[in-house]
Design a protein around this motif. Structure first.
Motif, short mmCIF file in Angstrom:
data_model
loop_
_atom_site.label_atom_id
_atom_site.label_comp_id
_atom_site.label_asym_id
_atom_site.label_seq_id
_atom_site.Cartn_x
_atom_site.Cartn_y
_atom_site.Cartn_z
N UNK A 131 7.11 43.60 60.16
CA UNK A 131 8.53 43.31 60.38
C UNK A 131 8.94 43.73 61.79
N UNK A 132 9.94 43.01 62.32
CA UNK A 132 10.45 43.31 63.66
C UNK A 132 11.75 44.12 63.55
N UNK A 133 11.83 45.21 64.29
CA UNK A 133 12.99 46.09 64.25
C UNK A 133 13.53 46.33 65.65
N UNK A 134 14.68 46.98 65.71
CA UNK A 134 15.26 47.44 66.97
C UNK A 134 15.92 48.80 66.71
N UNK A 135 16.29 49.55 67.76
CA UNK A 135 16.96 50.83 67.52
C UNK A 135 18.16 50.66 66.58
N UNK A 136 18.29 51.51 65.60
CA UNK A 136 19.33 51.53 64.54
C UNK A 136 18.97 50.65 63.35
N UNK A 166 3.18 50.62 60.02
CA UNK A 166 2.98 51.12 58.66
C UNK A 166 4.29 51.71 58.16
N UNK A 167 4.42 51.76 56.83
CA UNK A 167 5.61 52.35 56.22
C UNK A 167 5.17 53.10 54.97
N UNK A 168 5.81 54.24 54.73
CA UNK A 168 5.43 55.08 53.59
C UNK A 168 5.82 54.40 52.28
N UNK A 169 5.06 54.67 51.24
CA UNK A 169 5.39 54.16 49.92
C UNK A 169 6.61 54.90 49.36
N UNK A 170 7.19 54.31 48.35
CA UNK A 170 8.32 54.96 47.70
C UNK A 170 7.86 56.30 47.13
N UNK A 171 8.64 57.34 47.42
CA UNK A 171 8.27 58.66 46.96
C UNK A 171 9.12 59.73 47.61
N UNK A 172 8.79 60.98 47.39
CA UNK A 172 9.56 62.09 47.91
C UNK A 172 8.93 62.64 49.18
N UNK A 173 9.78 62.81 50.19
CA UNK A 173 9.32 63.30 51.49
C UNK A 173 10.37 64.26 52.06
N UNK A 174 9.94 65.16 52.93
CA UNK A 174 10.87 66.01 53.67
C UNK A 174 11.34 65.24 54.91
N UNK A 175 12.38 65.77 55.57
CA UNK A 175 12.97 65.02 56.70
C UNK A 175 12.03 64.94 57.90
N UNK A 176 11.03 65.84 57.98
CA UNK A 176 10.15 65.84 59.15
C UNK A 176 8.84 65.09 58.92
N UNK A 177 8.64 64.59 57.71
CA UNK A 177 7.44 63.81 57.45
C UNK A 177 7.61 62.38 57.97
N UNK A 178 6.53 61.79 58.45
CA UNK A 178 6.57 60.42 58.97
C UNK A 178 6.70 59.43 57.82
N UNK A 179 7.73 58.58 57.90
CA UNK A 179 7.92 57.57 56.86
C UNK A 179 7.62 56.16 57.38
N UNK A 180 7.45 56.03 58.69
CA UNK A 180 7.09 54.72 59.26
C UNK A 180 6.51 54.92 60.65
N UNK A 181 5.70 53.98 61.08
CA UNK A 181 5.17 53.96 62.44
C UNK A 181 5.49 52.59 63.03
N UNK A 182 6.11 52.59 64.21
CA UNK A 182 6.47 51.32 64.85
C UNK A 182 5.83 51.25 66.23
N UNK A 183 5.69 50.02 66.75
CA UNK A 183 5.02 49.81 68.03
C UNK A 183 5.88 48.91 68.90
N UNK A 184 6.01 49.25 70.19
CA UNK A 184 6.78 48.39 71.09
C UNK A 184 5.90 47.31 71.69
N UNK A 185 6.48 46.49 72.58
CA UNK A 185 5.76 45.35 73.14
C UNK A 185 4.57 45.77 73.99
N UNK A 186 4.58 47.01 74.50
CA UNK A 186 3.48 47.50 75.34
C UNK A 186 2.39 48.16 74.52
N UNK A 187 2.58 48.19 73.21
CA UNK A 187 1.56 48.77 72.34
C UNK A 187 1.73 50.25 72.07
#
Length: 589
Positions: A131-136, A166-187
């Motif tokens: 999926x394509x995202x932008x800030x916010x 990548x995006x985390x599966x549905x579940x319980x996480x703390x606020x500092x755990x990574x729930x997604x990884x995104x990549x910009x146009x430069x990789x």
């Protein structure tokens, strides 16, 4: 990169002059090291290698030669789930946790995390790989009270498009755990957690469009909704002398206004008033949920006994949190109490910076700073099409109730509505104590403008007759003028005043306001067969009591219909015709 440092070369009150070794930026945060304490400060002026810093703590013990460590970061707030229901100071330290650690007397140099990093939140992803995202953009949601808290791509990332790796599966996480990884146009990849920081003095503008506020923010206070409306996304101010009811009016608005989130910035109020707010708000029942109002409230607490620099921080912290929740498509009400104390803090810092003073020694840039704060209100359309708003209501506490002083005048130039409180009305126990003749609003209300204008005219003419009677007496007034005076008193007593302790009259829905106002309008627009002033007094006293009783019964109940019938009978008893200027409005044409 090594962070810059400095040495203290001068101390004036809560302002410290520092000689810098390295590069720094305006509004950068630095810590002055005093023994085993680090005192948080902010750069407010740079002149070559010399910087002036305002210290957010008491400055006792700071000496020339003390080391200053800079962070290369601006004064920021932590954004993420867990903000609702919190009580913070101006630097976003959670005060309950601070009290547990420090006891009754808060210690300086103690800074705690704004959000609980051990609590787990139920994360539900809203995107998938590719999926394509932008800030916010929203990557997922977690439940926070009655709301779905959006976990968003940090606003601070450079503008552009990002691809979900990548995006985390549905579940319980703390606020500092990574729930997604995104990549910009430069990789380059970025880890997304549930929390990120944002500089408080930079407005959040990650929305598609800013709109003109045109929908009323219903407060369920008749005087405001009908005569002096406020729009969602608009601004208004409540100036008034001490003890005229500013805080009470804010609490009633917080409880009954049709908005999602309430944020209260107690920026420099007396400690007693702040304590009352902290004690009473958890006890208030939210009409929307039946639970505590604190569940959708954030309080930023900075009393007049705290360092003056923290007043400015508390205002900007509050408005940044408001903008954050606006980015979720929610409607937020920010109440700042009192902006006069904030302005006094600016005056104090301006004096220490030896700037050329303006009127009453306030800084010459007072108007622009106040304007920049209120301009952060607004109604916006987000990138997903949803609407969100921040409505700002600021109280002003002019000395002696003098509305001509600089802070009030600077505020009046930028707000859309002016709800001026009157000492005379307050002393007469008329609630709310907003003066309907001096106050104004530029926003659209819930009732026909021409009808409101006509009734306002009756209030003006009634007040003129009242002032005249104080000079010539009642016997020197014509019966016609006296009837006009009685009409104005009727409107004031039964519509503009409201019993906040009555479970029915405390909050009046729109439908009832329109229905009662229409009935009252027919009375004010009517001409009556009344012989003398004594008969007029007796007649309008009876009519007034019927309307007051009507205000206290449930909407659309049997008692409501019963009293309405009595009002109609009393009205028809003396009614002769309608004022020819308003016949079409009465008939609904």
């Amino acid at each position: 990169m090594d962070k810059s440092t400095g040495k203290v070369i001068g101390i004036t009150g809560n302002m410290v002059t520092v000689e810098i070794d390295g590069n720094i930026a305006m509004n950068e945060v630095g810590f002055i090291i005093v023994g085993d304490k680090k005192l948080k400060s902010e750069i407010i002026r740079i002149n070559g290698s010399i910087a002036e810093m305002q210290v957010f703590e008491m400055t006792g013990g700071i000496s020339v030669g003390d080391t200053v460590e800079f962070t290369s970061e601006l004064l920021s707030v932590a954004l993420g789930p867990g903000l609702l229901g919190q009580v913070y100071d101006g630097l976003q330290n959670p005060l309950p946790e601070l009290a547990e650690q420090c006891g009754y007397f808060l210690q300086r140099g103690v800074y705690l995390d704004a959000l609980d990093d051990t609590r787990k939140w139920e994360f539900t992803p809203a995107v998938k790989k590719g999926d394509t995202l932008q800030p916010s953009s929203t990557v997922g949601t977690v439940p926070e009270g009655i709301f779905e808290h959006r976990i968003m791509v940090p606003f601070s990332l450079p503008k552009g498009t990002y691809t979900v790796e990548s995006v985390a599966k549905k579940g319980e996480y703390t606020i500092n755990e990574t729930v997604a990884v995104i990549k910009n146009a430069k990789g380059k990849t970025f880890d997304i957690t549930m929390t990120f920081e944002w500089p408080v003095k930079r407005p959040i503008t990650n929305y598609a469009e800013r709109l003109k506020p045109d929908e009323p923010m219903i407060t369920k206070v008749r005087l405001i909704d009908t005569l002096l409306p406020v729009s969602r996304g608009g601004t208004y101010c409540i100036p008034g002398p001490f003890g005229a009811g500013k805080t009470v009016l804010q609490q009633i608005t917080s409880r009954h206004a049709e908005i999602d989130i309430v944020i209260i910035a107690a920026c420099g109020e007396r400690a007693g008033e702040v304590v009352e707010t902290l004690i009473e708000f958890p006890e208030l029942t939210d009409p929307r949920t039946g639970r505590s109002l604190m569940e959708r409230t954030i309080i930023i607490c900075n009393t007049s006994s705290m360092p003056v620099a923290a007043r400015e921080a508390s205002v900007y912290t509050a408005v940044s949190l408001a903008e954050y929740y606006r980015q979720m498509g929610l409607h937020v009400l920010l109440l700042a109490d009192s902006t006069s104390r904030w302005a006094q803090a600016m005056r104090e810092m301006s004096g220490r910076l030896e700037e050329i003073p303006g009127e009453e020694a306030f800084p010459a840039y007072l108007e622009s700073v106040i304007a920049s704060f209120y301009e952060r209100a607004g109604l916006v359309r987000l990138h997903d099409g949803k609407l969100g708003s921040v409505t700002i209501g600021g109280t002003v506490s002019p000395a002696g109730g003098n509305f001509e002083e600089p802070v009030t005048q600077a505020t009046l130039k930028v707000v859309g509505a002016f709800h001026g409180l009157s000492r005379e009305r307050s002393d007469a126990r008329k609630y709310p104590a907003i003066d309907p003749l001096d106050s104004w609003s530029k926003y659209e209300g819930i009732i026909n403008k021409q009808m409101v204008s006509y009734v306002t005219g009756i209030l003006y003419r009634g007040d003129e007759v009242n002032q005249m009677m104080k000079v010539v007496g009642e016997e020197g007034t014509s019966t016609e003028d006296y009837i006009t005076y009685q009409k104005g008193e009727l409107v004031d007593a039964v519509y503009l005043q409201q019993n906040s302790f009555d479970p029915v009259d405390a909050a009046v829905p729109i439908e009832r306001q329109r229905y009662v106002f229409d009935k009252l309008f027919r009375v004010t627009a009517g001409t009556f067969e009344i012989k003398d002033k004594e008969e007029a007094r007796h007649y309008f006293n009876q009519l007034r009591q019927l309307f007051v009783d009507w205000n206290g019964v449930e909407w659309d109940s049997d008692d409501f219909s019963k009293i309405e019938k009595q009002i109609d009978e009393k009205f028809n008893e003396k009614w002769k015709s309608y004022d020819h200027h308003v016949k079409s409005l009465v008939s609904g044409e």
